[in-house]
Scaffold this motif. Structure first.
Motif, mmCIF file in Angstrom:
data_model
loop_
_atom_site.group_PDB
_atom_site.id
_atom_site.type_symbol
_atom_site.label_atom_id
_atom_site.label_comp_id
_atom_site.label_asym_id
_atom_site.label_seq_id
_atom_site.Cartn_x
_atom_site.Cartn_y
_atom_site.Cartn_z
ATOM 1 N N LEU A 4 -16.912 19.012 15.792
ATOM 2 C CA LEU A 4 -17.665 17.826 16.169
ATOM 3 C C LEU A 4 -19.128 18.211 16.357
ATOM 4 O O LEU A 4 -19.430 19.247 16.938
ATOM 5 C CB LEU A 4 -17.081 17.310 17.495
ATOM 6 N N LYS A 7 -24.215 14.784 17.787
ATOM 7 C CA LYS A 7 -24.420 13.361 17.502
ATOM 8 C C LYS A 7 -23.089 12.610 17.499
ATOM 9 O O LYS A 7 -22.986 11.514 18.036
ATOM 10 C CB LYS A 7 -25.136 13.179 16.167
ATOM 11 N N GLU A 8 -22.069 13.206 16.891
ATOM 12 C CA GLU A 8 -20.752 12.572 16.885
ATOM 13 C C GLU A 8 -20.206 12.445 18.302
ATOM 14 O O GLU A 8 -19.594 11.433 18.652
ATOM 15 C CB GLU A 8 -19.782 13.375 16.023
ATOM 16 N N GLU A 11 -21.587 9.494 20.052
ATOM 17 C CA GLU A 11 -20.995 8.255 19.562
ATOM 18 C C GLU A 11 -19.571 8.037 20.080
ATOM 19 O O GLU A 11 -19.101 6.910 20.148
ATOM 20 C CB GLU A 11 -21.015 8.242 18.035
ATOM 21 N N ASP A 25 -9.086 13.831 17.770
ATOM 22 C CA ASP A 25 -10.496 13.702 18.141
ATOM 23 C C ASP A 25 -10.742 14.200 19.566
ATOM 24 O O ASP A 25 -11.774 14.792 19.848
ATOM 25 C CB ASP A 25 -10.971 12.259 17.994
#
Length: 81
Positions: A4, A7-8, A11, A25
């Motif tokens: 990851l 930036k991800e 989000e 995730d």
């Protein structure tokens, strides 16, 4: 499984804190914050913001303040600071 990016992570932080990420995730998120002190601090600040504003209702924020916040978020989204 790809790592990851910071930036991800930004989000996904809301879904992470809400427990709404898939197990995959969430594992990527946990692995990232374990090795990134900046993102670890970001998540901690986000948690504190939620704690402090948990009782805040939309009607508690003036229209001017809401407009200013929305403008700041829009600028951030465009990559402006």
């Amino acid at each position: 499984m790809a790592d990851l990016t910071c930036k991800e992570l930004v989000e996904l932080v809301t879904d992470y804190l809400d427990g709404a990420l898939s197990w995959r995730d969430r594992r990527r998120f946990d692995r990232h914050i374990a090795g990134c002190p900046n993102c670890t601090e970001y998540v901690a600040q986000f948690r504190e913001t939620i704690r402090l504003t948990g009782a805040l209702r939309e009607q508690d924020v003036s229209k001017e303040a809401a407009d200013e916040l929305l403008a700041v978020f829009a600028a951030w989204k465009r990559g402006e600071r």
